[in-house]
Motif scaffolding. Structure first.
Motif, mmCIF file in Angstrom:
data_model
loop_
_atom_site.group_PDB
_atom_site.id
_atom_site.type_symbol
_atom_site.label_atom_id
_atom_site.label_comp_id
_atom_site.label_asym_id
_atom_site.label_seq_id
_atom_site.Cartn_x
_atom_site.Cartn_y
_atom_site.Cartn_z
ATOM 1 N N GLU A 244 0.823 -1.202 0.000
ATOM 2 C CA GLU A 244 0.000 0.000 0.000
ATOM 3 C C GLU A 244 0.857 1.251 0.000
ATOM 4 O O GLU A 244 1.993 1.236 0.461
ATOM 5 C CB GLU A 244 -0.920 0.046 1.223
ATOM 6 C CG GLU A 244 -1.856 -1.136 1.395
ATOM 7 C CD GLU A 244 -1.452 -2.024 2.527
ATOM 8 O OE1 GLU A 244 -2.326 -2.675 3.125
ATOM 9 O OE2 GLU A 244 -0.240 -2.088 2.820
ATOM 10 N N CYS B 230 -2.763 0.366 -3.908
ATOM 11 C CA CYS B 230 -2.263 -0.944 -3.496
ATOM 12 C C CYS B 230 -1.948 -1.749 -4.741
ATOM 13 O O CYS B 230 -2.786 -1.872 -5.645
ATOM 14 C CB CYS B 230 -3.313 -1.648 -2.644
ATOM 15 S SG CYS B 230 -2.932 -3.374 -2.263
ATOM 16 N N MET C 225 -11.049 -7.504 -4.491
ATOM 17 C CA MET C 225 -10.070 -6.662 -3.823
ATOM 18 C C MET C 225 -10.826 -5.722 -2.888
ATOM 19 O O MET C 225 -11.982 -5.362 -3.166
ATOM 20 C CB MET C 225 -9.227 -5.872 -4.824
ATOM 21 C CG MET C 225 -8.506 -6.750 -5.830
ATOM 22 S SD MET C 225 -7.399 -5.839 -6.940
ATOM 23 C CE MET C 225 -5.933 -5.714 -5.908
ATOM 24 N N TRP D 102 -10.526 -2.742 0.705
ATOM 25 C CA TRP D 102 -9.834 -1.956 1.723
ATOM 26 C C TRP D 102 -10.571 -2.141 3.043
ATOM 27 O O TRP D 102 -11.799 -2.033 3.100
ATOM 28 C CB TRP D 102 -9.812 -0.479 1.357
ATOM 29 C CG TRP D 102 -8.904 -0.157 0.214
ATOM 30 C CD1 TRP D 102 -9.244 -0.062 -1.108
ATOM 31 C CD2 TRP D 102 -7.503 0.124 0.295
ATOM 32 N NE1 TRP D 102 -8.143 0.253 -1.853
ATOM 33 C CE2 TRP D 102 -7.055 0.380 -1.013
ATOM 34 C CE3 TRP D 102 -6.581 0.193 1.342
ATOM 35 C CZ2 TRP D 102 -5.731 0.689 -1.310
ATOM 36 C CZ3 TRP D 102 -5.269 0.501 1.048
ATOM 37 C CH2 TRP D 102 -4.853 0.742 -0.262
ATOM 38 N N ARG E 186 -10.238 -0.264 -9.504
ATOM 39 C CA ARG E 186 -9.154 -1.215 -9.716
ATOM 40 C C ARG E 186 -8.735 -1.214 -11.174
ATOM 41 O O ARG E 186 -9.510 -0.875 -12.069
ATOM 42 C CB ARG E 186 -9.547 -2.619 -9.253
ATOM 43 C CG ARG E 186 -10.657 -3.263 -10.053
ATOM 44 C CD ARG E 186 -11.091 -4.590 -9.426
ATOM 45 N NE ARG E 186 -10.145 -5.668 -9.698
ATOM 46 C CZ ARG E 186 -10.238 -6.877 -9.136
ATOM 47 N NH1 ARG E 186 -11.216 -7.132 -8.287
ATOM 48 N NH2 ARG E 186 -9.368 -7.820 -9.442
ATOM 49 N N SER F 182 -7.333 1.076 -5.847
ATOM 50 C CA SER F 182 -7.158 2.400 -5.248
ATOM 51 C C SER F 182 -8.392 2.783 -4.454
ATOM 52 O O SER F 182 -9.483 2.258 -4.682
ATOM 53 C CB SER F 182 -6.905 3.446 -6.346
ATOM 54 O OG SER F 182 -5.716 3.168 -7.053
ATOM 55 N N CYS G 32 -5.005 -3.144 2.619
ATOM 56 C CA CYS G 32 -5.438 -3.677 1.333
ATOM 57 C C CYS G 32 -5.606 -5.188 1.462
ATOM 58 O O CYS G 32 -4.821 -5.856 2.154
ATOM 59 C CB CYS G 32 -4.381 -3.341 0.287
ATOM 60 S SG CYS G 32 -4.726 -3.952 -1.369
#
Length: 122
Positions: free
Chosen positions: A6, A22, A34, A36, A71, A79, A95
Motif C-alpha cells: 500500500e 495498493c 479486492m 480496503w 481497480r 485504489s 489492502c
C-alpha cells in the motif's frame, strides 16, 4: 510469493482528500475480489470498500458517498479515493485481495498488505 504493498497514507485536515493505492506482485494467475479495510485504535477491523473482478463496488455505511474504490486489472492494483475526510476516518488502512497464484491450483489465497496509516486531524 504474493504480496500487496500500500501507499498514500498520511496526515490530512478534516474535509481534505487522500488517495490510497495498493499493488499486487509475485506469482499471480488471477485476482478475485479486492478490498480496503481499516482498523482504528481499540476497534475491530472493518470493511471500508470492496470491488469484484468485474468492477462492482460495495461500501461500508460510514464512507458511502465520500469514498470511491477502483481497480486496474491489467496492473493488479486497487485504489481508494477518500474525500470529505473526518477525524473518525483515522485508522490504519489495509489492502486485501483474493489471489489465485497459478492455473493448476483452483484455491484463492486471502492476502493482506502491511497497512498504511491515515490520520485526519487539524
Amino acid at each position: 510469493q504474493v504480496q500487496l504493498v500500500e501507499s498514500g497514507g498520511g496526515l490530512v485536515q478534516p474535509g481534505g482528500s487522500l488517495r490510497l493505492s495498493c499493488g499486487a506482485s509475485g506469482s499471480i494467475f488471477s485476482i478475485n475480489r479486492m478490498a480496503w479495510y481499516r482498523q482504528a485504535p481499540g476497534k475491530e477491523r472493518e470493511l471500508v470498500a470492496g470491488i469484484t473482478s468485474g468492477g462492482r463496488p460495495n461500501y461500508g455505511d460510514s464512507v458511502k458517498g465520500r469514498f470511491t474504490i477502483s481497480r486496474d486489472n491489467a496492473k493488479n492494483t486497487v485504489s481508494l479515493q477518500m474525500n470529505s475526510l473526518k477525524p473518525e476516518d483515522t485508522a490504519v488502512y489495509y489492502c486485501n485481495a483474493q489471489i489465485r497464484p497459478d492455473p493448476v491450483v483452483v484455491r484463492y489465497h486471502d492476502i493482506w498488505g502491511q497497512g498504511t496509516l491515515v490520520t485526519v486531524s487539524s
